[in-house]
Design an enzyme around this catalytic site. Structure first.
Site, PDB file in Angstrom:
ATOM      1  N   LYS A 198      37.991  36.497  39.359  1.00 33.17           N
ATOM      2  CA  LYS A 198      37.709  37.071  40.675  1.00 33.17           C
ATOM      3  C   LYS A 198      36.358  36.544  41.147  1.00 33.17           C
ATOM      4  O   LYS A 198      35.331  36.782  40.499  1.00 33.17           O
ATOM      5  CB  LYS A 198      37.697  38.593  40.599  1.00 33.17           C
ATOM      6  CG  LYS A 198      37.380  39.236  41.950  1.00 33.17           C
ATOM      7  CD  LYS A 198      37.547  40.734  41.921  1.00 33.17           C
ATOM      8  CE  LYS A 198      37.144  41.351  43.243  1.00 33.17           C
ATOM      9  NZ  LYS A 198      37.339  42.803  43.263  1.00 33.17           N
ATOM     10  N   LYS A 250      41.734  35.296  42.228  1.00 35.37           N
ATOM     11  CA  LYS A 250      41.460  35.927  43.510  1.00 35.37           C
ATOM     12  C   LYS A 250      40.131  35.450  44.055  1.00 35.37           C
ATOM     13  O   LYS A 250      39.154  35.458  43.311  1.00 35.37           O
ATOM     14  CB  LYS A 250      41.433  37.438  43.291  1.00 35.37           C
ATOM     15  CG  LYS A 250      41.044  38.246  44.498  1.00 35.37           C
ATOM     16  CD  LYS A 250      40.899  39.687  44.106  1.00 35.37           C
ATOM     17  CE  LYS A 250      40.418  40.458  45.315  1.00 35.37           C
ATOM     18  NZ  LYS A 250      40.242  41.857  45.046  1.00 35.37           N
TER      19      LYS A 250
HETATM   20  C1  PBG Z   1      37.556  45.894  44.526  1.00 34.24           C
HETATM   21  C2  PBG Z   1      38.441  45.005  45.329  1.00 34.24           C
HETATM   22  C3  PBG Z   1      38.083  44.187  46.398  1.00 34.24           C
HETATM   23  C4  PBG Z   1      39.272  43.589  46.855  1.00 34.24           C
HETATM   24  C5  PBG Z   1      40.288  44.057  46.054  1.00 34.24           C
HETATM   25  N1  PBG Z   1      39.764  44.909  45.103  1.00 34.24           N
HETATM   26  C6  PBG Z   1      36.810  44.020  47.090  1.00 34.24           C
HETATM   27  C7  PBG Z   1      35.644  43.422  46.448  1.00 34.24           C
HETATM   28  O1  PBG Z   1      35.613  43.053  45.289  1.00 34.24           O
HETATM   29  O2  PBG Z   1      34.656  43.319  47.178  1.00 34.24           O
HETATM   30  C8  PBG Z   1      39.387  42.642  48.000  1.00 34.24           C
HETATM   31  C9  PBG Z   1      40.778  42.454  48.536  1.00 34.24           C
HETATM   32  C10 PBG Z   1      40.842  41.757  49.842  1.00 34.24           C
HETATM   33  O3  PBG Z   1      39.839  41.226  50.366  1.00 34.24           O
HETATM   34  O4  PBG Z   1      41.950  41.716  50.388  1.00 34.24           O
HETATM   35  N2  PBG Z   1      37.991  47.243  44.622  1.00 34.24           N
END
Ligand code: PBG
Length: 331
Positions: A198, A250
């Site tokens: 991520k 991601k």
């Molecule tokens: C954290 C989380 C995020 C997203 C999914 N889970 C945000 C982050 O890490 O700032 C982002 C998903 C998206 O942008 O569609 N709870």
């Protein structure tokens, strides 16, 4: 007599039937998972300004969403909670009456085994400072103190009836700690989806709007540097080793190389999250008349599959599943 050119690569592209026959990558409704935002204390859907077509839903609208998702044949829904109150340690995340845990219970009952119910396991929607973990005295995100809360949050989500927990906080050791906690609480059946690779991405911008994030600063001390591909692979391998049942990359589109590397090496299924910014870019460009919306959506999703994702989290999940069921080609 030979014709020229001798290598006729266009031969298999000549008709729709030939192209359909030789397509290497495609997509079925079961490959799609819909992220759903459930907000505490509203009684009608609230459109999210930065994500045209996506809304925050009240809890009691959830059965209808699940019904639509089941009818479309998608593989699951991923739930996010937007609580009415936040505090320093994200108490709403571990409270069985917290909005996300209640949403899981409602969705699980409505789904009745027809599709999977998945839940985001992270503290950022529940903390008043907006970080994915709790803070140490010096203001840094405290890895190990956060793990203890993740363990309790996991058990609460499993108690509520989640099938798959999406660990998106990027704390070291989170998969091992959550697996141990689930097993100790009698939840050996509950699977772990690790948001393994991520990245600290600008493409989460519209999501922060969607969950009304209060984050000041950034997440670069726990999310990955966009410059690093090998490190993404390492995260995925460590998470699989700690017991992740599925690993995810991601965002998706800007990280197809990482996805391909992980897909080649991973011993467990590999998913991708097409995030809010990827969604909004296409929607806004299409609204401005710059691109063909439906083809652009299909191209992004087939591209993610081609790179090696088996399942894709996307805000277009239901619409695309319906198009697939109608026999439309995505490309
Ligand atoms: C954290 C989380 C995020 C997203 C999914 N889970 C945000 C982050 O890490 O700032 C982002 C998903 C998206 O942008 O569609 N709870």
């Amino acid at each position: 007599m030979t014709s020229f050119p001798e290598r006729r690569l266009r031969r298999l592209r000549a008709t729709p039937a030939l192209r359909r026959l030789v397509a290497e990558s495609d997509l079925a409704p079961r490959h799609l998972v819909l992220p759903v935002f459930v907000r505490e204390g509203i009684d009608a859907a609230q459109p999210i300004a930065s994500m045209p077509g996506v809304s925050q839903r009240p809890l009691d609208a959830l059965p209808a969403v699940v019904e639509e998702a089941a009818a479309a044949g998608i593989g699951g829904i991923m739930l996010f909670g937007v609580p009415a109150r936040r505090d320093a340690v994200g108490s709403g995340a571990t409270d069985p009456e917290g909005i996300l845990n209640r949403a899981i219970a409602v969705a699980a009952e409505a789904a009745a085994g027809r599709l999977t119910v998945q839940a985001d396991l992270c503290l950022d929607e529940f903390t008043d400072h907006g970080h994915c973990g709790v803070l140490a005295a010096d203001g840094s995100v405290d890895n190990d103190a956060t793990l203890e809360i993740y363990a309790r949050m996991a058990v609460a989500q499993a108690d509520a009836g989640a099938d798959i927990l999406g660990l998106s906080g990027m704390m070291d050791g989170q998969v091992a700690v959550v697996r141990r906690a689930l097993d100790a609480a009698g939840h050996a059946r509950v699977a772990i989806l690790a948001y393994a690779a991520k990245y600290a991405s600008a493409f989460y911008g519209p999501f922060r709007d969607a969950v009304e994030s209060t984050l000041q600063g950034d997440r670069r001390t726990y999310q990955l540097d966009p410059a690093n591909g090998r490190e993404g692979l390492q995260e995925a391998l460590v998470d699989a080793d700690e017991g992740a049942d599925i690993v995810m990359v991601k965002p998706a589109g800007p990280y197809l190389d990482v996805l391909a590397r992980v897909a080649e090496a991973s011993p467990v299924p590999v998913w991708a999250y097409q995030v809010s910014g990827e969604y909004s870019l296409v929607e806004h460009a299409a609204a401005a008349g710059l691109i063909d919306r439906d083809r652009a959506i299909g191209e992004t999703l087939v591209g993610i599959r081609r790179a090696g994702a088996e399942t894709i989290l996307t805000y277009w999940a239901i619409e695309v599943a319906q198009r697939l069921r109608a026999g439309e080609s995505l490309t």
